[in-house]
Enzyme design. Structure first.
Site, PDB file in Angstrom:
ATOM      1  N   GLU A 186       1.423   7.332   5.180  1.00 23.85           N
ATOM      2  CA  GLU A 186       1.271   8.658   5.440  1.00 23.85           C
ATOM      3  C   GLU A 186       2.284   9.397   6.296  1.00 23.85           C
ATOM      4  OE1 GLU A 186      -0.995   6.673   6.687  1.00 23.85           O
ATOM      5  OE2 GLU A 186      -1.898   7.350   8.418  1.00 23.85           O
ATOM      6  N   ASN A 187       3.432   8.894   6.529  1.00 25.78           N
ATOM      7  CA  ASN A 187       4.460   9.481   7.314  1.00 25.78           C
ATOM      8  C   ASN A 187       4.576  10.996   6.700  1.00 25.78           C
ATOM      9  OD1 ASN A 187       5.574   6.841   7.783  1.00 25.78           O
ATOM     10  ND2 ASN A 187       6.294   6.926   5.597  1.00 25.78           N
TER      11      ASN A 187
ATOM     12  N   HIS B 164      -4.336  12.535   5.050  1.00 24.04           N
ATOM     13  CA  HIS B 164      -3.965  12.096   6.235  1.00 24.04           C
ATOM     14  C   HIS B 164      -2.816  13.159   6.885  1.00 24.04           C
ATOM     15  CE1 HIS B 164      -5.211   8.197   7.227  1.00 24.04           C
ATOM     16  NE2 HIS B 164      -4.828   7.664   6.021  1.00 24.04           N
TER      17      HIS B 164
ATOM     18  N   GLY C  70       0.854  -1.396   0.143  1.00 26.94           N
ATOM     19  CA  GLY C  70       0.171   0.008  -0.138  1.00 26.94           C
ATOM     20  C   GLY C  70       0.700   1.155  -0.007  1.00 26.94           C
ATOM     21  N   ALA C  71       0.436   2.226   0.926  1.00 24.13           N
ATOM     22  CA  ALA C  71       1.215   3.513   1.103  1.00 24.13           C
ATOM     23  C   ALA C  71       0.926   3.783   2.503  1.00 24.13           C
ATOM     24  CB  ALA C  71       0.549   4.406   0.048  1.00 24.13           C
TER      25      ALA C  71
ATOM     26  N   HIS D  88      -5.614  10.194  -0.799  1.00 20.50           N
ATOM     27  CA  HIS D  88      -5.851   9.508   0.606  1.00 20.50           C
ATOM     28  C   HIS D  88      -4.454   9.829   1.698  1.00 20.50           C
ATOM     29  CE1 HIS D  88      -7.129   6.086   3.340  1.00 20.50           C
ATOM     30  NE2 HIS D  88      -6.085   6.288   3.724  1.00 20.50           N
ATOM     31  N   GLU D  89      -3.498   9.725   0.903  1.00 21.19           N
ATOM     32  CA  GLU D  89      -2.305   9.646   1.975  1.00 21.19           C
ATOM     33  C   GLU D  89      -2.105  11.350   2.338  1.00 21.19           C
ATOM     34  OE1 GLU D  89      -1.046   7.262   3.343  1.00 21.19           O
ATOM     35  OE2 GLU D  89      -2.049   5.587   1.871  1.00 21.19           O
TER      36      GLU D  89
ATOM     37  N   GLU E  30      -8.501   6.763   8.829  1.00 23.91           N
ATOM     38  CA  GLU E  30      -8.831   6.067   7.853  1.00 23.91           C
ATOM     39  C   GLU E  30     -10.106   6.397   6.900  1.00 23.91           C
ATOM     40  OE1 GLU E  30      -6.237   5.180   6.471  1.00 23.91           O
ATOM     41  OE2 GLU E  30      -4.951   4.760   8.037  1.00 23.91           O
TER      42      GLU E  30
END
Ligand SMILES: [Zn+2]
Length: 894
Positions: free
Chosen positions: A295-296, A331, A292-293, A327-328, A350
């Site tokens: 979100e740091n 976040h 996936g990915a 999406h990221e 989420e």
């Protein structure tokens, strides 16, 4: 005649006149002292200085760490998280401590002081050794094949939910926000990336030591560090530097992502009302690593297949890249700037990011009709939530080691997203946005709970939002709204509404209740009226008696609707004239009602048959999904071929209208319908389609530009399903010559569709072989899952015999996939008791609720097969292609 505006006024009266809302239950605003967690709250980290020297040869970390602590009271004990680390030279305020005990089982280090230290500031300092992982948990080394060939390795991190402690000892719970300054020493030819820009670096011999700027206060799971032979492209949005990092040589494949990031960042800066607070925002394409990915903050990591766009990429890839970036990046505010207080509220991160991403994707790509596509993910959530053992969006997580299993895509992401959309539609988008802004502003650089979000929305809307919504996030399941219509004087209609929990199987004796924000539309068009359904027997005036009616207009709500017979007949008669969203809602609900046993299969098939050559993508995806489910149930039964012939006649009008090749002015949705219907026609044995696919594949072997990337999976899939030995070898050659991982995934996936059992065994060997490079190892499981579509028992034996190699690349998601997805994927492969026994022996006790859900779904599939096959057989028996569908519609309308 009552004008539409009048209906709306009446509806609002109902809304405020009869409001009897069940009060909110458990949710309380965030408080640090009462936030759940295992670590004591009397010693709190404020600022970390962490210096590491990673060694990729022996996979070790040498670290030095200084933590400024606030003692909230005098104590002689300091406790924090660690895993596989050995601490040495431990001092507090420069003085040696009495003892240090690290317990890897409990993932805790406890330091005891000679005597209690007073309340106030203290400085903890130590050196430590740790471990570089080879799977994406903590700091990990990822081997990969370079774009030009040859092997290489890079370092990256994956900390959420609880793996920061694998790179450095820390207070690894989300409520402990602190600032971080990271210093790393790596080979001088490597590039390094962290959350913040580089402050300074110094070369000494073959190595370079780099220190990043101090981060704002944030939770440990958002810390990021990557290093390797990387390259960056960048641009600016206002004061923010926006960058995309790739393995060197792939930078150009990141240019699409860079363009997306600029658009999304500008939109979010405006929407959230607080500009992105860090000086830079990087996106990193990591080869392999995870699926996936993550979100740091300021340094989002992606599996490279979710970020890079190459000439071989399809429209689906471009859509996936945009929506995952959206999406990221959402976040960065919801999750990073404001973080859930504890993993119970992971949905705040989420669901919110999923909903915001869908909204952004729809805004920037209206031609993709994104919300219609998202109806598919809502249906997947409803499938899961329609089972007796489902769970609430907010679920209690007693210790952080369970946190990984709370990332349930169907409930945490999809249901949560749908509930937020339903509330946004009910409050109005501007009011909802104002509430979100108020919430973010009030909790920036801090933590929050659901109650804090409801308070923000209540402030903006002047309504008690928590009272309306809490039932949706705190209860399992969702309602079925029953509609009974009566005719008033003058030909107008009053509907009487009631609710009960919708279940695909079983019953719920608890009789739960929801406050349901309905959107009601009478007629085929017009603005829907919002109505809050609060109690059974509630009545609403709803247009003219002879018009179609949607009680879930545009399919925005997370509930199903059961219309009385006369209203269903009206809707079926007007099926072709309904708005796309209302038609979709009707198809979704009728199919689910068939699955639950509340409606007969012919009522659904009559609707599907009356689509004709209408070209709405989501409606077709829904119908093709239902037909495929029946076709799958019919396999190995005498009625299979007759059902396939019937199913072909439903979709042939569309195939005929669309042909094989796209027109220049076609929407992406129409192109997707073409691929889907041709694929199913090939799947269901249409000789003409199979012959055409073979011919096109022959051309493709000579010239790779003969089939557009978008059409390759469809055509190669049809060829593979019908392949003999020599065709299979040709397909294998194509797979071996893939130019990049995008092609590799596509070609190897097609190979797995082979129907011949001997060739399927060869396909298994290929899926397990080194032909799949290290960075793509996570796809092995999906290859085997695909293969088991035609070969369930071979798929199951491969899965059980090679479990390690299939599951290892999926790292911390592996237990949940095993418990939840495997029973759903392999329900047809072996007796259910056997599957359950094997899984029980291979997943931990903590996964028992997830396994119960997986087995629920598997049992449901087995039971459904028993119902669908005779129903479809008796329907298809005596059916004549040209006449049967209209006749059924007439029957339904009688
Ligand atoms: Zn997310």
């Amino acid at each position: 005649m009552i004008p539409h505006s009048k209906i709306l006024v009446f509806a609002l009266c109902v809304l405020f006149g009869l409001l009897q809302i069940t009060p909110a239950r458990a949710a309380a605003p965030f408080s640090f002292d009462t936030a759940p967690g295992r670590l004591p709250k009397d010693v709190v980290p404020e600022d970390y200085n962490i210096a590491i020297i990673p060694n990729t040869k022996d996979l070790s970390i040498a670290g030095t760490e200084t933590v400024k602590l606030e003692f909230r009271k005098a104590t002689d004990t300091i406790q924090f998280n660690s895993l596989n680390e050995k601490l040495a030279e431990v001092t507090l305020d420069g003085k040696p401590v009495k003892s240090v005990a690290s317990d890897d089982e409990a993932q805790l280090t406890t330091i005891t002081l000679e005597k209690p230290a007073a309340a106030g500031r203290h400085t903890l300092r130590f050196t430590y050794t740790g471990v570089i992982e080879t799977k994406p948990q903590g700091l990990f080394a990822q081997s990969f094949v370079k774009p030009g060939g040859g092997k290489d390795v890079l370092l990256s991190t994956q900390f959420e939910a609880t793996d920061a402690r694998r790179m450095f000892p820390c207070w690894d719970e989300p409520a402990f926000r602190a600032t971080y300054t990271l210093t790393v020493t790596v080979p001088s030819e490597w590039k390094v990336v962290g959350n913040m820009p580089i402050k300074h670096s110094a070369r000494h011999g073959d190595n370079t030591t780099t220190t990043f700027q101090r981060s704002p206060k944030m939770p440990s799971y958002l810390v990021e560090f990557s290093a390797g032979d990387l390259a960056r492209i960048s641009d600016h949005v206002g004061k923010t530097e926006v960058g995309v990092w790739t393995v060197r040589g792939q930078e150009q494949s990141g240019s699409n992502a860079l363009a997306n990031a600029k658009i999304i960042l500008a939109d979010y800066n405006e929407y959230f009302g607080l500009p992105f607070p860090l000086p830079k925002l990087d996106s990193l394409a990591v080869p392999g690593g995870y699926t996936g990915a993550m979100e740091n903050w300021g340094a989002i990591t992606y599996n490279d297949q979710n970020l890079l766009v190459t000439p071989a990429s399809t429209l689906e890839t471009k859509q996936r890249v945009f929506s995952i970036q959206a999406h990221e990046m959402a976040h960065q505010w919801n999750g990073d700037l404001v973080t859930m207080g504890w993993w119970d509220d992971i949905w705040l991160n989420e669901s919110f990011a999923s909903w915001r991403a869908a909204k952004e994707t729809d805004l920037r790509h209206p031609e993709w009709k994104w919300w219609e596509g998202e109806d598919g993910s809502k249906e997947r959530a409803m499938d899961a939530d329609g089972q007796p053992n489902s769970h609430a969006i907010e679920q209690h997580v007693t210790n952080e080691l369970q946190a990984a299993s709370s990332f349930d895509s169907r409930i945490t992401y999809n249901k949560g997203q749908a509930v937020l959309r339903m509330i946004e539609a009910y409050l109005g988008p501007d009011t909802f946005r104002d509430g979100v802004r108020a919430y973010l502003k009030a909790h920036a650089y801090g933590n929050a709970t659901s109650a804090d979000l409801w308070n923000g929305l209540s402030k903006a809307s002047g309504r008690d939002v928590g009272a309306i919504v809490s039932g949706w996030t705190e209860q399992i399941g969702f309602p079925l709204v029953s509609v009974s219509a009566s005719r008033d004087v003058g030909g107008y209609r009053t509907i009487t509404l009631s609710q009960k929990r919708f279940l695909l199987q079983g019953t719920d004796t608890a009789n739960p209740h929801w406050n349901i924000p309905l959107q009601i539309r009478s007629g085929a068009s017009g603005t829907p009226q919002p109505v809050l359904l609060t109690h059974d027997g509630q009545t609403v005036r709803a247009g003219r008696w002879d018009e179609p009616l949607s009680v879930n207009a545009d399919a925005v709500g997370f509930y199903r609707v059961l219309y009385d017979e006369p209203t269903l007949q009206l809707n079926a008669k007007a099926f072709g004239t309904l708005s796309d969203g209302d038609r979709i809602a009707l198809l979704d609900d009728q199919w689910a009602l068939v699955q639950s046993g509340a409606q007969e299969l012919p009522t659904y098939l009559a609707l599907a048959s009356s689509m004709g050559s209408n070209l709405d993508e989501r409606a077709w995806t829904q119908i093709l999904g239902a037909l495929s489910e029946i076709e799958y149930a019919e396999r190995d039964t005498p009625g299979h071929d007759a059902f396939c012939a019937y199913a072909c006649t439903i979709i042939k009008p569309v195939a005929k209208r669309l042909g094989w090749d796209a027109n220049a002015d076609e929407t992406p949705g129409i192109q997707k319908i073409r691929r889907a219907v041709l694929s199913d026609l090939g799947n269901w044995g249409d000789e003409k389609v199979i012959a055409e696919a073979r011919q096109r594949f022959a051309g493709f072997q000579k010239d790779r530009s003969a089939i557009r990337p978008d059409d390759q999976a469809m055509i190669l899939g049809i060829v593979a399903q019908n392949a003999d030995d020599s065709t299979f070898q040709e397909l294998h050659q194509v797979a071996k010559s893939a130019r990049d991982e995008t092609e590799l995934r596509r070609f190897y996936s097609a190979l797995m569709l082979v129907r011949d059992p001997k060739l399927a065994e060869q396909a298994v060997q290929i899926a397990l072989s080194d032909e799949i490079p290290a960075q793509a190892a996570a796809i092995r499981l999906s290859l085997i899952s695909r293969l088991s579509n035609w070969h369930p028992s071979l798929g199951w034996s491969t899965f059980t015999d090679h479990n390690d190699i299939l599951m290892k690349p999926l790292s911390n998601f592996a237990p949940q996939i095993m418990a939840r997805s495997v029973p759903e994927d392999f329900w047809n492969a072996a007796p259910l008791e056997q599957i359950e026994a094997w899984l029980k022996a291979h997943v931990s006790e903590e996964m028992a609720p997830e396994l119960a859900r997986g087995m629920d779904a598997a049992r449901f599939r087995v039971a459904l097969k028993k119902v669908l096959v005779p129903a479809a057989d008796s329907y298809v028996h005596g059916w004549s292609p040209a006449e049967r569908a209209p006749e059924l519609l007439r029957e339904l309308n009688r």
